[in-house]
Design a protein around this motif. Sequence first.
Motif, PDB file in Angstrom:
ATOM      1  N   ILE A   1      -7.745  -4.906   1.886  1.00 29.33           N
ATOM      2  CA  ILE A   1      -7.304  -3.637   1.315  1.00 29.33           C
ATOM      3  C   ILE A   1      -8.490  -2.921   0.678  1.00 29.33           C
ATOM      4  O   ILE A   1      -9.199  -3.477  -0.157  1.00 29.33           O
ATOM      5  CB  ILE A   1      -6.206  -3.855   0.255  1.00 29.33           C
ATOM      6  CG1 ILE A   1      -5.017  -4.614   0.863  1.00 29.33           C
ATOM      7  CG2 ILE A   1      -5.747  -2.511  -0.311  1.00 29.33           C
ATOM      8  CD1 ILE A   1      -4.369  -3.924   2.038  1.00 29.33           C
TER       9      ILE A   1
ATOM     10  N   ALA B   1      -5.135   4.535   0.106  1.00 30.03           N
ATOM     11  CA  ALA B   1      -5.140   3.097   0.365  1.00 30.03           C
ATOM     12  C   ALA B   1      -5.382   2.854   1.857  1.00 30.03           C
ATOM     13  O   ALA B   1      -4.842   3.557   2.712  1.00 30.03           O
ATOM     14  CB  ALA B   1      -3.812   2.483  -0.060  1.00 30.03           C
TER      15      ALA B   1
ATOM     16  N   TYR C   1      -5.921  -0.299   4.955  1.00 33.77           N
ATOM     17  CA  TYR C   1      -5.888  -1.695   5.397  1.00 33.77           C
ATOM     18  C   TYR C   1      -6.694  -1.790   6.687  1.00 33.77           C
ATOM     19  O   TYR C   1      -6.445  -1.046   7.642  1.00 33.77           O
ATOM     20  CB  TYR C   1      -4.456  -2.162   5.638  1.00 33.77           C
ATOM     21  CG  TYR C   1      -4.364  -3.478   6.374  1.00 33.77           C
ATOM     22  CD1 TYR C   1      -4.620  -4.677   5.719  1.00 33.77           C
ATOM     23  CD2 TYR C   1      -4.041  -3.525   7.726  1.00 33.77           C
ATOM     24  CE1 TYR C   1      -4.554  -5.891   6.406  1.00 33.77           C
ATOM     25  CE2 TYR C   1      -3.966  -4.728   8.412  1.00 33.77           C
ATOM     26  CZ  TYR C   1      -4.218  -5.907   7.738  1.00 33.77           C
ATOM     27  OH  TYR C   1      -4.156  -7.101   8.420  1.00 33.77           O
TER      28      TYR C   1
ATOM     29  N   SER D   1       0.906   3.970  -3.025  1.00 31.10           N
ATOM     30  CA  SER D   1       0.542   5.350  -2.691  1.00 31.10           C
ATOM     31  C   SER D   1       1.626   6.319  -3.127  1.00 31.10           C
ATOM     32  O   SER D   1       1.328   7.411  -3.635  1.00 31.10           O
ATOM     33  CB  SER D   1       0.304   5.472  -1.188  1.00 31.10           C
ATOM     34  OG  SER D   1      -0.780   4.661  -0.779  1.00 31.10           O
TER      35      SER D   1
ATOM     36  N   PHE E   1      -1.695   6.396   2.731  1.00 38.23           N
ATOM     37  CA  PHE E   1      -2.027   5.060   3.233  1.00 38.23           C
ATOM     38  C   PHE E   1      -2.350   5.137   4.710  1.00 38.23           C
ATOM     39  O   PHE E   1      -1.667   5.825   5.469  1.00 38.23           O
ATOM     40  CB  PHE E   1      -0.870   4.086   3.012  1.00 38.23           C
ATOM     41  CG  PHE E   1      -1.013   2.789   3.775  1.00 38.23           C
ATOM     42  CD1 PHE E   1      -2.105   1.961   3.566  1.00 38.23           C
ATOM     43  CD2 PHE E   1      -0.056   2.401   4.702  1.00 38.23           C
ATOM     44  CE1 PHE E   1      -2.251   0.773   4.280  1.00 38.23           C
ATOM     45  CE2 PHE E   1      -0.188   1.212   5.412  1.00 38.23           C
ATOM     46  CZ  PHE E   1      -1.284   0.402   5.201  1.00 38.23           C
TER      47      PHE E   1
ATOM     48  N   CYS F   1       0.833  -1.219   0.000  1.00 36.02           N
ATOM     49  CA  CYS F   1       0.000   0.000   0.000  1.00 36.02           C
ATOM     50  C   CYS F   1       0.860   1.259   0.000  1.00 36.02           C
ATOM     51  O   CYS F   1       0.538   2.244  -0.685  1.00 36.02           O
ATOM     52  CB  CYS F   1      -0.920  -0.003   1.208  1.00 36.02           C
ATOM     53  SG  CYS F   1      -2.220  -1.260   1.144  1.00 36.02           S
TER      54      CYS F   1
END
Length: 291
Positions: free
Chosen positions: A265, A208, A210, A67, A178, A63
């Motif tokens: 994700i 992004a 998570y 990014s 991220f 990620c």
Amino acid sequence: MPLPLNKLTRRVRGLLQRKLFSQDPIPARYLILRALDRRFGIVKAYQRKLDYGTIERANYGHCMLQSAMLARKLGHSRISCIEFGVAGGAGLVAMERHAEATRAETGVEVVVFGFDTGKGMPAPEDYRDMPYLWQAGYFAMDVPKLRARLKSARLVLGDVTETLRNFAEQENPPPIGFIAFDLDYYSSTVAALKIFETNHRYLLPRVACYFDDMVGDIDWAYNDFTGELLAVKEFNAQHKDIKIAPVSGLRFSNRRIPQIWHEQIFVAHLFTHPDYGKPISELTQLPLGAD
């Protein structure tokens, strides 16, 4: 008679034993490749190391790298990456390493922030915080030990509801590219998601994300009505111009090995961001191939 085991053989055997019975159905050849790469560094490309999982927290690294690549296409030389829920600090330390690798790969500097109470989890507010999994005091941090370990990441300690309120104005971070959400609770995740309401100059047009606590077995019972998944669902319902959506087909892309984290994700789409529609694709023509 069995042959004596040297250090490398023991490491390979241990890795195979752990991974063959893990949740990730990974072919044995990749397990061996991982062991050899961690010992001898035979995989040179950082992206391939991420795809093969030869680096710890490959989900963070992937990620962060993506990014940074987006930021470079948009003309940014620096980005921010955030971990909400630092706990012992292993993730934040890994994020620092990935920041260094990402800068070497892309030339984009990565500034890392970690948000945590520093005292472990607060008491759950109600059933939406999944109290059968989480309770007050879980995942307490040894703050002095972690600070001594960190090289550049900045710890932001306190209740995220308070620490996030004036974060952007006080820190003036480069655009956030991220975010790792590992706060466990629904209530804490709701507070952390408010970061997407920050002024657009502090965010990339697509961020992004998570989400750590959303996959597991029946006893964990993750669902759309509690925890992080409920927080995301409600955020999307409450925001017309910002939507957080999973990345379709990530586990099949770029010849990578399918892993559980591919399902975790997401991307936060800021549709009214001035750069949201700025072209980034390098593919502008599909030539007709020869017979």
